[in-house]
Enzyme design. Structure first.
Site, PDB file in Angstrom:
ATOM      1  N   LYS A 124       0.832  -1.205   0.000  1.00 32.21           N
ATOM      2  CA  LYS A 124       0.000   0.000   0.000  1.00 32.21           C
ATOM      3  C   LYS A 124       0.868   1.256   0.000  1.00 32.21           C
ATOM      4  O   LYS A 124       0.626   2.182  -0.780  1.00 32.21           O
ATOM      5  CB  LYS A 124      -0.930   0.011   1.210  1.00 32.21           C
ATOM      6  N   ASP A 142      -6.829   1.301   1.076  1.00 32.59           N
ATOM      7  CA  ASP A 142      -6.898   1.455   2.530  1.00 32.59           C
ATOM      8  C   ASP A 142      -8.303   1.087   3.001  1.00 32.59           C
ATOM      9  O   ASP A 142      -9.116   0.563   2.226  1.00 32.59           O
ATOM     10  CB  ASP A 142      -6.509   2.877   2.946  1.00 32.59           C
TER      11      ASP A 142
END
Length: 214
Positions: A124, A142
């Protein structure tokens, strides 16, 4: 979890997102690729506002890997001790900075594999840096994107990886660069976890979310 929306509905959703905010930006403050990388690494399990509050003073004295190394672990901790998990994050930032100095000439690499090879940098974080700094259509999933993807049917999936692939597979190419920012901002300010603002949502008529709030 909603069913996958069709191409035309997804396109209409992103046309509306684009009309409302043509150039969406991330909310983590940074001045270069390195400070962006550090800010994103620090933001895990923390709010962007909390990270920004801590890094404003930090980045005035340490905006390059070498300056961070020179600042030292305790100096870094003094700046970020208001952030959750600050001790482990500080250790990772110091190790990461030393590697950037030793192996990359103090520069942040622009490949996902190289970024993920740095301490404290997961997929991420790497995707955020690739997208925001290097302008690659990388999708950083997220909690907000995961929720929006599943509620709306834009990118449903039971895991982060599945949602990321669904974004890449189903969102039209001309929206890929800004897709994750539009979805993050929509989740943060409109499609909230507990009290989504469905009444004023710009995609309400296109969204299949069964628990729409009045």
């Amino acid at each position: 979890m909603a069913k996958q929306l069709d191409y035309h509905t997804i396109r209409e959703i992103f046309l509306r997102f684009q009309a409302a905010d043509p150039e969406p930006e991330g909310e983590l403050e940074h001045v270069n690729a390195y400070t962006l990388l550090v800010a994103v690494a620090l933001s895990a399990q923390a709010t962007d506002a909390g990270v920004n509050k801590a890094t404003r003073s930090l980045f005035k004295v340490a905006d390059t890997p070498q300056k961070m190394v020179d600042l030292g672990l305790e100096g870094l901790i003094d700046h970020i001790k208001t952030i959750g998990l600050f001790r482990q994050k500080a250790k990772n930032v110091m190790k990461m900075s030393q590697i950037l100095v030793d192996d990359y000439g103090g520069e942040v690499p622009n490949s996902r594999a190289a970024l993920q090879g740095l301490p404290g940098v997961g997929r991420k974080t790497a995707n955020v840096v690739l997208n925001m700094w290097w302008k690659q259509p990388a999708q950083a999933v997220d909690t907000h994107i995961f929720r929006v993807g599943n509620r709306t049917g834009i990118a449903p999936g039971r895991t982060v990886d599945v949602v990321e692939r669904a974004i890449e597979d189903h969102i039209p190419a001309d929206f890929q660069l800004h897709a994750h920012h539009w979805m993050i901002l929509h989740g943060r300010y409109h499609c909230k976890a507990r009290k989504p603002l469905c009444r004023t949502c710009i995609i309400r008529d296109l969204c299949p979310f069964e628990e729409k709030t009045l």
